[in-house]
Each structure stands twice: as C-alpha cells, then as structure tokens.
Design a protein around this motif. Structure first.
Motif, PDB file in Angstrom:
ATOM      1  N   GLU A 114       0.860  -1.198   0.000  1.00 44.35           N
ATOM      2  CA  GLU A 114       0.000   0.000   0.000  1.00 44.35           C
ATOM      3  C   GLU A 114       0.889   1.238   0.000  1.00 44.35           C
ATOM      4  OE1 GLU A 114      -2.742   2.122  -0.390  1.00 44.35           O
ATOM      5  OE2 GLU A 114      -3.872   0.667   0.807  1.00 44.35           O
ATOM      6  N   ARG A 115       0.880   1.964  -1.111  1.00 52.09           N
ATOM      7  CA  ARG A 115       1.752   3.138  -1.211  1.00 52.09           C
ATOM      8  C   ARG A 115       0.982   4.407  -1.540  1.00 52.09           C
ATOM      9  NH1 ARG A 115       6.896   0.801  -4.648  1.00 52.09           N
ATOM     10  NH2 ARG A 115       7.140  -1.099  -3.461  1.00 52.09           N
ATOM     11  N   SER A 116      -0.339   4.328  -1.524  1.00 52.44           N
ATOM     12  CA  SER A 116      -1.106   5.501  -1.964  1.00 52.44           C
ATOM     13  C   SER A 116      -0.911   6.683  -1.026  1.00 52.44           C
ATOM     14  CB  SER A 116      -2.584   5.154  -2.085  1.00 52.44           C
ATOM     15  OG  SER A 116      -3.043   4.572  -0.896  1.00 52.44           O
ATOM     16  N   TYR A 117      -0.515   6.427   0.242  1.00 49.58           N
ATOM     17  CA  TYR A 117      -0.264   7.547   1.156  1.00 49.58           C
ATOM     18  C   TYR A 117       1.024   8.278   0.774  1.00 49.58           C
ATOM     19  CZ  TYR A 117       3.186   4.578   3.478  1.00 49.58           C
ATOM     20  OH  TYR A 117       4.273   3.796   3.754  1.00 49.58           O
ATOM     21  N   LEU A 118       1.877   7.601  -0.021  1.00 44.50           N
ATOM     22  CA  LEU A 118       3.073   8.269  -0.538  1.00 44.50           C
ATOM     23  C   LEU A 118       2.786   8.932  -1.886  1.00 44.50           C
ATOM     24  CD1 LEU A 118       5.781   5.559   0.160  1.00 44.50           C
ATOM     25  CD2 LEU A 118       5.554   7.733   1.306  1.00 44.50           C
ATOM     26  N   SER A 119       1.776   8.380  -2.568  1.00 39.47           N
ATOM     27  CA  SER A 119       1.367   8.823  -3.909  1.00 39.47           C
ATOM     28  C   SER A 119       2.507   8.781  -4.922  1.00 39.47           C
ATOM     29  CB  SER A 119       0.749  10.203  -3.891  1.00 39.47           C
ATOM     30  OG  SER A 119      -0.565  10.096  -3.401  1.00 39.47           O
TER      31      SER A 119
ATOM     32  N   GLY B 250      -5.845  10.075  -1.462  1.00 39.26           N
ATOM     33  CA  GLY B 250      -4.905  10.025  -2.585  1.00 39.26           C
ATOM     34  C   GLY B 250      -5.623   9.776  -3.901  1.00 39.26           C
ATOM     35  N   HIS B 251      -6.574   8.840  -3.901  1.00 41.02           N
ATOM     36  CA  HIS B 251      -7.313   8.515  -5.130  1.00 41.02           C
ATOM     37  C   HIS B 251      -8.255   9.655  -5.520  1.00 41.02           C
ATOM     38  CE1 HIS B 251      -5.891   4.369  -5.267  1.00 41.02           C
ATOM     39  NE2 HIS B 251      -5.983   4.376  -3.955  1.00 41.02           N
TER      40      HIS B 251
ATOM     41  N   GLN C  77      -1.429  17.317   2.934  1.00 42.40           N
ATOM     42  CA  GLN C  77      -0.841  18.283   1.998  1.00 42.40           C
ATOM     43  C   GLN C  77       0.104  17.580   1.025  1.00 42.40           C
ATOM     44  OE1 GLN C  77       0.934  21.278   4.528  1.00 42.40           O
ATOM     45  NE2 GLN C  77      -0.823  22.646   4.329  1.00 42.40           N
ATOM     46  N   GLU C  78       0.916  16.677   1.558  1.00 45.16           N
ATOM     47  CA  GLU C  78       1.858  15.947   0.699  1.00 45.16           C
ATOM     48  C   GLU C  78       1.117  15.068  -0.308  1.00 45.16           C
ATOM     49  OE1 GLU C  78       5.223  16.073   0.367  1.00 45.16           O
ATOM     50  OE2 GLU C  78       4.935  17.859   1.586  1.00 45.16           O
ATOM     51  N   ILE C  79       0.060  14.402   0.182  1.00 46.77           N
ATOM     52  CA  ILE C  79      -0.711  13.505  -0.696  1.00 46.77           C
ATOM     53  C   ILE C  79      -1.362  14.294  -1.834  1.00 46.77           C
ATOM     54  CG2 ILE C  79      -2.812  12.092  -0.774  1.00 46.77           C
ATOM     55  CD1 ILE C  79      -2.031  11.055   2.021  1.00 46.77           C
ATOM     56  N   VAL C  80      -1.998  15.400  -1.499  1.00 41.24           N
ATOM     57  CA  VAL C  80      -2.701  16.199  -2.522  1.00 41.24           C
ATOM     58  C   VAL C  80      -1.696  16.834  -3.483  1.00 41.24           C
ATOM     59  CG1 VAL C  80      -4.251  18.153  -2.880  1.00 41.24           C
ATOM     60  CG2 VAL C  80      -4.652  16.598  -0.978  1.00 41.24           C
ATOM     61  N   LYS C  81      -0.598  17.309  -2.919  1.00 41.65           N
ATOM     62  CA  LYS C  81       0.439  17.931  -3.753  1.00 41.65           C
ATOM     63  C   LYS C  81       0.979  16.925  -4.781  1.00 41.65           C
ATOM     64  CE  LYS C  81       4.903  20.236  -3.118  1.00 41.65           C
ATOM     65  NZ  LYS C  81       5.920  20.527  -2.103  1.00 41.65           N
TER      66      LYS C  81
END
Lengths: 210, 432
Positions: free
Chosen positions: A205-210, B244-245, B271-275
């Motif tokens: 799961e890496r979506s929190y890192l995007s 994130g999605h 903020q990091e995720i949206v950025k």
C-alpha cells in the motif's frame, strides 16, 4: 530513493512494533513507549505547522477581502488574545490554568458554552435524520421504523407502563440482532485494519506516498 | 465578657475531664493512640465506628485484629521484568475484616529489613511491586491497618522478578496473525500470477467518480473530511489512502479540493498527498496548500469550522471518511442540507447509523480499508483483499464450530462434564 527510504522506515518501524508486541523483554518491550514519546515530540512540532497554516490562510482571506473575511479577523484576534491572556495568567497566578486566571475565564465562559451549543444542535439533527430514515418506504425501512419505536418505548418509563413487552423486546433487539450485526462489522473492520496495516508495512500500500 | 470560673465549676470540669480520660485509657490506650493517626480513621469511618462498638463491649488485644494470611508472591508473567505480584487473603478475628482501612506492603531482600514499598486499598487482595530488581529474591510482609492498630502477616516465600522473551498469553494472536499473513501471501502470489480475483461491487466506491464528476460539472468544490483523529489511528490512515485517489481524480478534472484537518500531522500528510496527486497528473501549479487547512484540535470547534465551510462554499461532493464521533451527524446533516452528494465511511459502529441515515453512500467498517485496493484495481492489492476474506471465513468457521460444540455439550451433559463442553471451553480460552 525518494520512495525507498520512507518505505524502509515504515517497514522497520512496523516490524519493530509487531515484534515488541510479542517480546516483552528489554529493549523490545520498551519500544512502543519510546516511539510514542517520539510521536509526541513530532506532534508538538507539527502543531506549529498547523498554527502557521491557520494564520496564513486567514491572513490571506483578510488581505484579499474574501467572502466572510470578518470571521477571519475575529479568529486571529481571538487566537492572539488567548495567547496573551495565557501568558498574563502564568505571570499573575503561576499557571494559566489557575481558577482565577483570565485564561480560565475565557475557557469557562466562552469555549465551554460554544462547545455545549454545538453539541446541543445534535438533538435537532437527530430529529431531522430520524424523520427521513424512519419513513416506511419499503419493508426494510418499515422494519427499521418498528424496531426504533420498540427500542424508544422500551427505554422510557411510559413504555414499561404500557406493557412489559416493550422493555423485554428492546432488550432482546439490543442484545441479539443489534449486537450480532455490530460484532460482525467490528470483526470485519479489525481484519481490514490488520490487512491494511500489513499492506503498509510490507510496502504494498503506497497511496499515502502517492 | 466572660464570667470567671468558680472553684465549684472548676472542680466539676476537672472531674468530667478526668472521667473522660479514664474511660478512654481503660478502653484501650494503644487503640486510642492508633485511632488518633488521622488518615486511617478518616478512610474507614464506618468501619471504625463498627470496631469501636466492638471495642466498647470489652477489651481486645492485637490477636483480635484482622491479619493478612496466605501471602504469596510471584513474577508478573509476560512482562519486561522488574515486577512482582503479591497476593493475600484476610483472617478476621473479633474485630471484623470490614474494620480494615488499608494495607501497607513491606519488602526485604537478602540481609535487609522490611521496608514499605507501597499501599493497597482495603478492598484489594493483590499488589504489583514495580520497583523490584531482576534476579534478586524478595520476600514480602503485608501490614493490615485498622483504626485500632496494625498487624503484620507472616513473610512469604521469596520470589525473583524476571523478564520474559515471549508473551505466552499472546501465542494465539501470533498463530492467527501468521495464518492471516500466509493467506495474504498466497492470494498476492496468485494475483501476481494473473489469477482471476472476483471482488464484489462496493456502491460507495463506485460513486466516487460520479461525485467528483458532478462537482466538476457544477463548478463547485469537493470537500474531503478525514475525521477528527490523529494519523496513528488506522481509520485516519484509511481515509488518507482514499484521499490520494480522490485527489488524483479531482486534479485531473481541475476541480477545487478542500481538506479541513483537525490534527496538524494529518494536515501535513494530507498536503503531501494532494500535492503529489496534482504533480502526477501534470498540474502541480494548481495545487494550493491553503486548501488543505488546519482548523482546530477541538471536536466541536472543528465541527463548526467544517459546517461553516459547507454553508459558505457549497461543495457539490462531500467525503466524510475516517474516525468520527458525536460530530458525525452534525456534519452529515449539514452536508445534506446543502444538497451535496455525500459519501461517508467509518469503522465506528455507533456512528454508522447516522451516516446511513444522512448520506447517499456509506462505506461500512472494513469497506474503508478495502477502498484503496478497490479503487487502484492493482492485482497485488486485490489479492490482499481475498486473503482478508479467507481469514474472515476462518473466523466464521471457528464461531460456528464453538457454537455447535458448546450447545451440543450443554445438551448432552448439562452439568458441564461433557468432552464437547471441555473442547468449547478450550477454544473459548484460547481465543480470550
């Protein structure tokens, strides 16, 4: 590298915490407490970031005279005034939390009533939501309506005065079907939480890192 | 003006004082002295009155006082060492055991004299000494306090504090976790090999694209509320993975996204995720950090702030995903009042009915943890969902097995001596 380092830190931290859960011997047993202290320190610093974000976003609203900018003025004045009053309380009484301090005056006569007001709104929202939810549109909604009426009557004195059936039935509804459904959801949620935690620890799961 | 005391009055006063003192001394001088100890008497006023009534009926000595008996000490299991648990019972004599005002625990090691290490309430029958040194044999004496005196127990057999390398009480948890991991690993491997994995439709997650699309068409913002807990709460983590999605879809459509946060760590992470989401779709310049804002840590202050944003900005799509408590219905009803499409999700079972009543779609319990896998559609992520389902099936089987065995055992031999009852008790104890 930009992703590998956070993933490695996540994996090692997660692994250490899992190990410390099963091994109480030092140094493993102390890891959780130690990491909680680190977390508290990090949280303390991020509070500064939060306040910085708050001040800048409201300062921007004021400078651009965006809609409702007056509220931002009130917020910033309130923020500064509370800090100043807290410092005065510290100097005057040795602690801002002293019952006679102006900080506690603000807390008792501004914050507490505002919190109570927001909480009290819940009564009206429950009424409006119940009105919509309990409309007997289909058999499921009707079942919900009937159950709700029985539970409500069973929990107030007038229900017991009308018939012993209501307290008995509400007890059965709450301890059998309601509790069964609740536990089913809780077991599913617990497994989901463990599954997601494992996905994060293992780097799937890496979506929190995007 | 006070009239001077006459000789006759003085003699009478002196006589009364002498009689009072005499009565107290005859009653029990030692008990009186102990009763004067203040705190003990205050702590057990009722018990003290009871004891005094007994004392008034005749003299009693130290042997009549209650005494702690059967004192035993053992190492605290599954700990990091440094702890010993002392247990005791009470042998009541003429003064009933309800006259006890508390216990004092005394400890001594080799070559030492007993020293107090702590106190226990009158209702306690055990005390955990957290100051023991590992490897040193300690003996304990329990001192029973009453308003009329204290009695010491016999010293117990010595015990040694030790740290354990494995928490045996958590063996069942370890086995279940290992089985769970094995199931996850199997399905992830299967998914990597291109196996077909069916995942049921989750309407709440299917509606994410529709909600974002509708907000884009209406030219209104999307509001994502990640709950009021901090980032260490697993519900908040689930919310951030969904953010994130959502952020990627929002960034692709160029729709404004507001994320009010109740915790500064959540704000920083969000903020990091949206950025990153804006950067991934090639629109980094459209990211506005002020839209991922910190409001307040206060529960109802945060609720008021989010309500204000809803009423002022009129978002077309509202996501309420994360950990919520009493504010859930206030937020959901405000969102409903502005006509927004609402997708909610939480693992808090007490808040789910409110979301079901007030929102268009609700992600129930585990669905918020499955959301990231569901939305990404990556085979490896979906494989972990199948592993989770298998674990759930295993738990259902164990519950059914325990139910059948326990019921059958109780029916065959109601006195609880059936083999089936013993199997049921073993299974129950293992999972407890």
């Amino acid at each position: 590298m930009r992703r590998a380092v956070p993933l490695a830190i996540t994996f090692l931290t997660g692994l250490f915490l899992v190990v410390s859960f099963f091994i109480p011997h030092r140094p493993f047993g102390e890891l959780e407490q130690r990491l909680l202290v680190w977390f508290a320190i990090v949280a303390g610093f991020t509070m500064l970031l939060g306040v910085d974000n708050l001040i800048r976003s409201h300062a921007r609203k004021i400078t651009r005279t965006s809609e409702g900018w007056g509220h931002s003025v009130v917020l910033l004045v309130g923020l500064v005034a509370t800090v100043v009053v807290g410092v005065i309380g510290r100097v005057q009484f040795g602690s801002p939390f002293h019952l006679q301090s102006p900080f506690m005056f603000i807390y008792s006569y501004t914050i507490v009533p505002l919190q109570a007001t927001m909480f009290a709104l819940l009564a009206f929202f429950i009424a409006s939501a119940s009105y919509r939810a309990f409309r007997a549109r289909n058999w499921v909604a009707t079942l919900l309506l009937v159950s709700a009426v029985i539970v409500m009557l069973g929990r107030i004195p007038i229900g017991a005065a009308m018939s012993e059936f209501f307290p008995w039935m509400q007890e059965w509804i709450m301890t059998v079907p309601q509790l069964a459904a609740k536990r089913g959801i809780q077991i599913g949620a617990a497994l989901g939480a463990v599954s997601m935690s494992l996905r994060i620890i293992l780097g799937i799961e890496r979506s929190y890192l995007s | 003006m006070v009239a001077p005391m006459t000789d006759r009055t003085a003699r009478r006063f002196g006589l009364v004082v002498a009689i009072a003192l005499g009565v107290l001394i005859v009653t029990d001088g030692d008990a009186f002295a102990q009763a004067d100890a203040g705190a003990d008497v205050d702590a057990g006023v009722d018990a003290g009155l009871h004891a005094r009534a007994l004392a008034d009926s005749g003299r009693f000595g130290e042997s009549d006082l209650p005494v702690a008996c059967g004192v035993a000490v053992s190492d605290v299991p599954d700990d990091a060492g440094g702890q010993l648990r002392v247990t005791w019972g009470v042998l009541a004599e003429r003064v009933k055991s309800d006259a006890i005002t508390g216990y004092e625990i005394l400890r001594y090691g080799p070559g030492e004299s007993p020293e107090p290490v702590g106190d226990a309430l009158a209702t306690d029958s055990e005390y955990t000494d957290t100051t023991a040194e590992d490897g040193v044999p300690y003996q304990y004496v329990v001192r029973t306090r009453t308003p009329f005196g204290s009695t010491d127990s016999e010293p117990c057999e010595p015990a040694i504090a030790r740290a354990q390398w494995f928490a045996r009480g958590r063996l069942s948890t370890l086995i279940v976790v290992l089985l769970f991991c094995a199931a996850l690993a199997y399905f992830i491997r299967k998914a990597k090999g291109g196996g077909d994995l069916f995942v049921r439709k989750i309407p709440g997650l299917e509606a994410v694209d529709d909600a974002v699309g509708r907000a884009t068409e209406m030219g209104r913002p999307v509001l994502f509320v990640p709950g009021i807990e901090t980032v260490s709460e697993v519900g908040t983590l689930a919310a951030l993975t969904i953010l994130g999605h959502v952020a990627k879809r929002v960034a692709r459509h160029g729709t404004p996204l507001d994320v009010p946060c109740a915790d500064p760590i959540v704000m920083t992470t969000a903020q990091e995720i949206v950025k990153q989401a804006y950067a991934e779709v090639g629109r980094p310049e459209e990211y506005d950090p002020m839209r991922v804002a910190y409001l307040t840590y206060d529960q109802f202050g945060y609720t008021a702030g989010v309500d204000g944003m809803m009423l002022r900005d009129r978002p077309e799509a509202v996501f309420l995903i994360g950990t919520f408590y009493a504010e859930s219905l206030i937020l959901a009803e405000t969102g409903h009042s502005i006509g927004a499409i609402q997708i909610a999700g939480t693992k808090e079972t007490s808040q789910l009915p409110f979301f079901v009543a007030a929102c268009d779609y609700t992600l129930i319990g585990e669905e918020i943890f499955a959301a990231s896998s569901y939305l990404s559609r990556e085979p490896v992520m979906l494989g972990s969902l199948k592993g989770q389902d298998l674990a759930k099936l295993g738990i259902v089987c164990v519950i059914l097995f325990a139910f059948v065995v326990g019921t059958a055992g109780a029916l065959i031999r109601p006195d609880g001596t059936s083999v089936l009852t013993r199997i049921f008790e073993f299974v129950s104890a293992w999972f407890n």
